[in-house]
Write a protein that holds these residues in place. Structure first.
Motif, PDB file in Angstrom:
ATOM      1  N   THR A 115       1.619  -1.430  -5.736  1.00  0.00           N
ATOM      2  CA  THR A 115       2.517  -0.341  -5.350  1.00  0.00           C
ATOM      3  C   THR A 115       2.397  -0.109  -3.843  1.00  0.00           C
ATOM      4  O   THR A 115       1.637  -0.784  -3.170  1.00  0.00           O
ATOM      5  CB  THR A 115       2.168   0.957  -6.100  1.00  0.00           C
ATOM      6  OG1 THR A 115       0.776   1.203  -5.907  1.00  0.00           O
ATOM      7  CG2 THR A 115       2.463   0.842  -7.575  1.00  0.00           C
ATOM      8  N   GLY A 116       3.104   0.871  -3.342  1.00  0.00           N
ATOM      9  CA  GLY A 116       3.058   1.158  -1.909  1.00  0.00           C
ATOM     10  C   GLY A 116       3.964   0.227  -1.132  1.00  0.00           C
ATOM     11  O   GLY A 116       4.582  -0.682  -1.709  1.00  0.00           O
ATOM     12  N   PHE A 117       4.038   0.420   0.169  1.00  0.00           N
ATOM     13  CA  PHE A 117       4.930  -0.378   1.001  1.00  0.00           C
ATOM     14  C   PHE A 117       4.594  -1.872   0.900  1.00  0.00           C
ATOM     15  O   PHE A 117       3.412  -2.214   0.903  1.00  0.00           O
ATOM     16  CB  PHE A 117       4.826   0.084   2.454  1.00  0.00           C
ATOM     17  CG  PHE A 117       5.830  -0.569   3.347  1.00  0.00           C
ATOM     18  CD1 PHE A 117       7.111  -0.066   3.446  1.00  0.00           C
ATOM     19  CD2 PHE A 117       5.497  -1.709   4.064  1.00  0.00           C
ATOM     20  CE1 PHE A 117       8.051  -0.684   4.245  1.00  0.00           C
ATOM     21  CE2 PHE A 117       6.441  -2.335   4.864  1.00  0.00           C
ATOM     22  CZ  PHE A 117       7.709  -1.816   4.958  1.00  0.00           C
ATOM     23  N   PRO A 118       5.530  -2.787   0.830  1.00  0.00           N
ATOM     24  CA  PRO A 118       7.000  -2.591   0.827  1.00  0.00           C
ATOM     25  C   PRO A 118       7.598  -2.376  -0.563  1.00  0.00           C
ATOM     26  O   PRO A 118       8.803  -2.320  -0.707  1.00  0.00           O
ATOM     27  CB  PRO A 118       7.492  -3.920   1.400  1.00  0.00           C
ATOM     28  CG  PRO A 118       6.530  -4.917   0.854  1.00  0.00           C
ATOM     29  CD  PRO A 118       5.185  -4.208   0.810  1.00  0.00           C
ATOM     30  N   PHE A 119       6.724  -2.246  -1.576  1.00  0.00           N
ATOM     31  CA  PHE A 119       7.257  -2.170  -2.935  1.00  0.00           C
ATOM     32  C   PHE A 119       7.850  -0.796  -3.254  1.00  0.00           C
ATOM     33  O   PHE A 119       8.495  -0.631  -4.278  1.00  0.00           O
ATOM     34  CB  PHE A 119       6.177  -2.569  -3.947  1.00  0.00           C
ATOM     35  CG  PHE A 119       5.751  -4.001  -3.758  1.00  0.00           C
ATOM     36  CD1 PHE A 119       6.467  -5.023  -4.351  1.00  0.00           C
ATOM     37  CD2 PHE A 119       4.684  -4.329  -2.934  1.00  0.00           C
ATOM     38  CE1 PHE A 119       6.128  -6.347  -4.146  1.00  0.00           C
ATOM     39  CE2 PHE A 119       4.337  -5.653  -2.720  1.00  0.00           C
ATOM     40  CZ  PHE A 119       5.055  -6.668  -3.325  1.00  0.00           C
ATOM     41  N   ASN A 120       7.615   0.171  -2.366  1.00  0.00           N
ATOM     42  CA  ASN A 120       8.261   1.476  -2.590  1.00  0.00           C
ATOM     43  C   ASN A 120       9.620   1.560  -1.888  1.00  0.00           C
ATOM     44  O   ASN A 120      10.326   2.529  -2.026  1.00  0.00           O
ATOM     45  CB  ASN A 120       7.339   2.631  -2.174  1.00  0.00           C
ATOM     46  CG  ASN A 120       6.995   2.582  -0.692  1.00  0.00           C
ATOM     47  OD1 ASN A 120       7.311   1.617  -0.004  1.00  0.00           O
ATOM     48  ND2 ASN A 120       6.355   3.638  -0.195  1.00  0.00           N
ATOM     49  N   VAL A 121       9.991   0.535  -1.123  1.00  0.00           N
ATOM     50  CA  VAL A 121      11.317   0.556  -0.500  1.00  0.00           C
ATOM     51  C   VAL A 121      12.218  -0.579  -1.010  1.00  0.00           C
ATOM     52  O   VAL A 121      13.408  -0.608  -0.732  1.00  0.00           O
ATOM     53  CB  VAL A 121      11.232   0.465   1.047  1.00  0.00           C
ATOM     54  CG1 VAL A 121      10.544   1.694   1.626  1.00  0.00           C
ATOM     55  CG2 VAL A 121      10.527  -0.806   1.489  1.00  0.00           C
ATOM     56  N   SER A 122      11.642  -1.510  -1.752  1.00  0.00           N
ATOM     57  CA  SER A 122      12.429  -2.663  -2.195  1.00  0.00           C
ATOM     58  C   SER A 122      11.879  -3.167  -3.529  1.00  0.00           C
ATOM     59  O   SER A 122      10.672  -3.245  -3.717  1.00  0.00           O
ATOM     60  CB  SER A 122      12.324  -3.764  -1.127  1.00  0.00           C
ATOM     61  OG  SER A 122      12.698  -5.013  -1.645  1.00  0.00           O
TER      62      SER A 122
HETATM   63  C1  LIG Z   1       6.066   3.821   1.225  1.00  0.00           C
HETATM   64  O1  LIG Z   1       4.666   3.809   1.346  1.00  0.00           O
HETATM   65  C2  LIG Z   1       4.165   3.957   2.683  1.00  0.00           C
HETATM   66  C3  LIG Z   1       2.654   3.878   2.622  1.00  0.00           C
HETATM   67  O2  LIG Z   1       2.226   2.766   1.919  1.00  0.00           O
HETATM   68  C4  LIG Z   1       4.630   5.278   3.261  1.00  0.00           C
HETATM   69  O3  LIG Z   1       4.185   5.412   4.594  1.00  0.00           O
HETATM   70  C5  LIG Z   1       6.149   5.365   3.197  1.00  0.00           C
HETATM   71  O4  LIG Z   1       6.561   6.645   3.632  1.00  0.00           O
HETATM   72  C6  LIG Z   1       6.639   5.109   1.776  1.00  0.00           C
HETATM   73  N1  LIG Z   1       8.101   5.089   1.785  1.00  0.00           N
HETATM   74  C7  LIG Z   1       8.846   5.640   0.843  1.00  0.00           C
HETATM   75  C8  LIG Z   1      10.316   5.505   0.998  1.00  0.00           C
HETATM   76  O5  LIG Z   1       8.377   6.219  -0.122  1.00  0.00           O
END
Ligand SMILES: *[C@@H]1O[C@H](CO)[C@@H](O)[C@H](O)[C@H]1NC(C)=O
Length: 206
Positions: free
Chosen positions: A139-146
């Motif tokens: 989880t977490g970036f980039p998997f939280n945006v795509s």
């Molecule tokens: C996605 O996760 C990152 C940290 O891993 C965070 O900084 C970012 O705000 C998150 N983006 C969204 C769209 O939730």
């Protein structure tokens, strides 16, 4: 608007030299790569042939990773070289298109590289087909945006390059990349889900 959508599309398509053999090769590579890795991975899953050949699942997966990575580099080089001999089109040239192209390319590369960093080599390159499973969903970036940062990032990079160079031929290849990844996902996602479901079932039976 001065020009209708149809006229715009016509003008873009007219700028593409479909007869160019480099362009055709770029099309072939774009289609070949995802087909290749899906077929090899399925064969591995059913026969463990790469594991046997390389003397271990991890080694087999690294071998496949190196192959897929190299095929990707070759495809990118052919794409660039093919675009060089294609014409530009005034509809997608100029400062703003160039900037948009750079931005999309950078965003694409960030998605690809960050997901590789998060998944590691075996996570990126079909390790699950070798029985090398992730402990839990990343989880977490980039998997939280795509949903699929690897594929979406790759597609954006192709598109970015096309706009940066102002070449409609690049738009055709980008559309094909998008389409191929869509098909690949339709094939890969249920299979990966099945692999993990089997693992969870096996865990419960322990
Ligand atoms: C996605 O996760 C990152 C940290 O891993 C965070 O900084 C970012 O705000 C998150 N983006 C969204 C769209 O939730």
């Amino acid at each position: 608007m001065k020009e209708s959508v149809q006229e715009i599309i016509q003008q873009l398509v007219h700028s593409v030299d479909f007869q160019s053999s480099k362009f055709q090769l770029a099309i072939i590579c774009t289609m070949f790569n995802p087909i290749f890795w899906n077929i090899v991975a399925r064969i591995e899953y059913h026969t463990h042939s790469l594991t046997k050949m390389c003397g271990g699942a991890k080694k087999g997966c690294y071998m496949l990773a190196a192959t897929i990575f190299s095929l990707g580099i070759i495809r990118d080089m052919i794409y660039e070289s093919a675009l060089r001999e294609q014409s530009t089109c005034s509809l997608i040239t100029g400062g703003n298109w160039t900037k948009l192209g750079v931005a999309l390319f950078v965003v694409g590369q960030v998605l690809v590289l960050s997901s590789m960093y998060k998944l590691g080599i075996t996570g990126t390159y079909l390790g699950d087909y070798f029985g090398i499973l992730m402990d839990e969903r990343v989880t977490g970036f980039p998997f939280n945006v795509s949903d699929n940062p690897m594929y979406q990032g790759s597609t954006l990079s192709f598109l970015g390059m096309a706009l940066y160079k102002g070449k409609p031929a690049g738009l055709v290849v980008s559309a094909l990349v998008y389409f191929m990844y869509k098909i690949a996902l339709r094939w890969e996602e249920p299979f990966t889900a099945m692999i993990y479901a089997n693992r969870d079932k096996a865990k419960k039976n322990v």
